[in-house]
Design a protein around this motif. Structure first.
Motif, mmCIF file in Angstrom:
data_model
loop_
_atom_site.group_PDB
_atom_site.id
_atom_site.type_symbol
_atom_site.label_atom_id
_atom_site.label_comp_id
_atom_site.label_asym_id
_atom_site.label_seq_id
_atom_site.Cartn_x
_atom_site.Cartn_y
_atom_site.Cartn_z
ATOM 1 N N TRP A 63 75.974 45.799 -9.575
ATOM 2 C CA TRP A 63 77.414 46.561 -9.206
ATOM 3 C C TRP A 63 77.536 46.584 -7.788
ATOM 4 O O TRP A 63 78.861 46.478 -7.282
ATOM 5 C CB TRP A 63 77.260 47.876 -10.034
ATOM 6 C CG TRP A 63 76.527 48.906 -9.223
ATOM 7 C CD1 TRP A 63 75.243 49.191 -9.624
ATOM 8 C CD2 TRP A 63 76.794 49.684 -8.065
ATOM 9 N NE1 TRP A 63 74.776 50.128 -8.897
ATOM 10 C CE2 TRP A 63 75.748 50.394 -7.890
ATOM 11 C CE3 TRP A 63 77.681 49.622 -7.271
ATOM 12 C CZ2 TRP A 63 75.441 51.522 -6.843
ATOM 13 C CZ3 TRP A 63 77.734 50.630 -6.129
ATOM 14 C CH2 TRP A 63 76.841 51.358 -6.077
ATOM 15 N N GLU A 64 76.452 46.726 -6.876
ATOM 16 C CA GLU A 64 76.485 46.609 -5.563
ATOM 17 C C GLU A 64 77.428 45.261 -4.804
ATOM 18 O O GLU A 64 78.215 45.201 -3.997
ATOM 19 C CB GLU A 64 75.453 46.888 -4.818
ATOM 20 C CG GLU A 64 74.774 47.949 -5.007
ATOM 21 C CD GLU A 64 73.820 48.195 -6.104
ATOM 22 O OE1 GLU A 64 73.046 49.056 -6.413
ATOM 23 O OE2 GLU A 64 73.816 47.301 -6.851
ATOM 24 N N TRP A 65 77.045 44.238 -5.653
ATOM 25 C CA TRP A 65 77.559 42.868 -5.279
ATOM 26 C C TRP A 65 79.110 42.954 -5.531
ATOM 27 O O TRP A 65 79.856 42.715 -4.572
ATOM 28 C CB TRP A 65 76.938 41.799 -6.084
ATOM 29 C CG TRP A 65 77.275 40.461 -5.696
ATOM 30 C CD1 TRP A 65 75.889 39.754 -5.137
ATOM 31 C CD2 TRP A 65 78.154 39.420 -5.427
ATOM 32 N NE1 TRP A 65 76.337 38.554 -4.688
ATOM 33 C CE2 TRP A 65 77.708 38.463 -5.011
ATOM 34 C CE3 TRP A 65 79.605 39.567 -5.727
ATOM 35 C CZ2 TRP A 65 78.436 37.352 -4.713
ATOM 36 C CZ3 TRP A 65 80.328 38.632 -5.490
ATOM 37 C CH2 TRP A 65 79.957 37.303 -4.961
ATOM 38 N N ALA A 66 79.540 43.500 -6.860
ATOM 39 C CA ALA A 66 80.677 43.514 -7.155
ATOM 40 C C ALA A 66 81.755 44.683 -6.086
ATOM 41 O O ALA A 66 82.842 44.354 -5.777
ATOM 42 C CB ALA A 66 81.014 44.129 -8.681
ATOM 43 N N ALA A 67 81.031 45.598 -5.965
ATOM 44 C CA ALA A 67 81.654 46.641 -4.926
ATOM 45 C C ALA A 67 81.875 46.122 -3.418
ATOM 46 O O ALA A 67 82.845 46.414 -2.728
ATOM 47 C CB ALA A 67 80.810 47.994 -4.646
ATOM 48 N N LEU A 68 81.031 45.367 -3.037
ATOM 49 C CA LEU A 68 81.044 44.812 -1.712
ATOM 50 C C LEU A 68 82.023 43.892 -1.976
ATOM 51 O O LEU A 68 82.708 44.038 -0.586
ATOM 52 C CB LEU A 68 79.667 44.274 -1.377
ATOM 53 C CG LEU A 68 79.676 43.205 -0.009
ATOM 54 C CD1 LEU A 68 79.961 44.204 1.016
ATOM 55 C CD2 LEU A 68 78.344 42.601 0.255
ATOM 56 N N ALA A 69 82.177 43.048 -2.829
ATOM 57 C CA ALA A 69 83.120 41.890 -2.743
ATOM 58 C C ALA A 69 84.530 42.412 -2.697
ATOM 59 O O ALA A 69 85.555 42.110 -1.893
ATOM 60 C CB ALA A 69 82.984 41.028 -4.036
ATOM 61 N N SER A 70 84.641 43.389 -3.774
ATOM 62 C CA SER A 70 86.132 44.276 -3.728
ATOM 63 C C SER A 70 86.445 44.902 -2.376
ATOM 64 O O SER A 70 87.494 44.816 -2.056
ATOM 65 C CB SER A 70 86.212 45.425 -4.786
ATOM 66 O OG SER A 70 87.326 45.805 -5.055
ATOM 67 N N ALA A 71 85.387 45.379 -1.971
ATOM 68 C CA ALA A 71 85.712 46.200 -0.371
ATOM 69 C C ALA A 71 86.233 44.943 0.615
ATOM 70 O O ALA A 71 87.167 45.393 1.296
ATOM 71 C CB ALA A 71 84.473 47.093 0.063
ATOM 72 N N ALA A 72 85.539 43.826 0.639
ATOM 73 C CA ALA A 72 85.795 42.930 1.448
ATOM 74 C C ALA A 72 87.194 42.289 1.176
ATOM 75 O O ALA A 72 87.761 42.112 2.257
ATOM 76 C CB ALA A 72 84.610 41.849 1.557
ATOM 77 N N TYR A 73 87.301 42.018 -0.198
ATOM 78 C CA TYR A 73 88.586 41.363 -0.545
ATOM 79 C C TYR A 73 89.964 42.383 0.139
ATOM 80 O O TYR A 73 90.905 41.890 0.527
ATOM 81 C CB TYR A 73 88.769 41.321 -1.728
ATOM 82 C CG TYR A 73 87.796 40.159 -2.370
ATOM 83 C CD1 TYR A 73 87.323 39.122 -1.292
ATOM 84 C CD2 TYR A 73 87.308 40.201 -3.459
ATOM 85 C CE1 TYR A 73 86.086 38.210 -1.736
ATOM 86 C CE2 TYR A 73 86.233 39.174 -3.989
ATOM 87 C CZ TYR A 73 85.599 38.196 -3.124
ATOM 88 O OH TYR A 73 84.830 37.505 -3.702
ATOM 89 N N SER A 74 89.699 43.754 -0.100
ATOM 90 C CA SER A 74 90.616 44.607 0.401
ATOM 91 C C SER A 74 90.835 44.523 1.873
ATOM 92 O O SER A 74 91.991 45.110 2.272
ATOM 93 C CB SER A 74 90.462 45.965 0.057
ATOM 94 O OG SER A 74 89.239 46.702 0.994
#
Length: 174
Positions: A103-114
């Motif tokens: 889940w940390e991977w997904a959260a990092l990716a979402s935060a980066a894309y934002s």
């Protein structure tokens, strides 16, 4: 236009048919965390602790899943975005990640894309020389590692040769 707000409600992000309305991947993640906030999203299997030095066959191991809701995920993405901003990540920045799916991977990716930043994924099984090459070639300014072993290996064998990486984190460490 994109509406990032903690004041949005489920009704603000769903159409009359109950479908999520979004234009970008980040909007989808953010709006889903509002519309489905109490629904389970990610499950992490937690095996029961066994006595030390006892070998248990994986098929016989007992445990259960701990679930994160969409709302909790949205909160984690917001925290991650704050960390990324604090370390200087901005539009066009690149963030390296050495991790399996979690889940940390997904959260990092979402935060980066934002933030209009890019994720540069790497495999845990790659050699440190591969990580070094990828981080240098992509001009990453931050690195996230999944485990303490990978973090230590990166600190010793990779970071001395990657001067552009200014911040390094480990998901499994406090």
């Amino acid at each position: 236009s994109y509406r990032f707000s903690s004041n949005l409600t489920k009704e603000d992000v769903l159409d009359s048919d109950g479908l999520l309305q979004f234009k970008t991947l980040h909007e989808m993640n953010h709006y889903a965390s509002i519309a489905f906030k109490d629904n389970p999203l990610f499950g992490t299997y937690k095996a029961e602790k066994v006595e030390e030095n006892v070998v248990v066959d994986a098929a016989e191991a007992k445990g259960e899943f701990e679930w994160m809701t969409y709302g909790e995920y949205g909160d984690n993405v917001a925290k991650c975005r704050t960390v990324l901003k604090d370390i200087g990540i901005k539009e066009g920045s690149k963030i390296g990640i050495i991790s399996n799916n979690r889940w940390e991977w997904a959260a990092l990716a979402s935060a980066a894309y934002s933030l209009n930043a890019a994720i540069v994924p790497m495999y845990e099984t790659q050699l440190p020389k591969d990580w070094t090459y990828i981080l240098q070639d992509s001009e990453c300014s931050a690195l996230f590692c999944s485990t303490e072993d990978i973090f230590v290996k990166a600190m010793k064998e990779v970071l001395p040769n990657t001067p552009l990486v200014g911040s390094t984190f480990c998901f499994n460490l406090p």
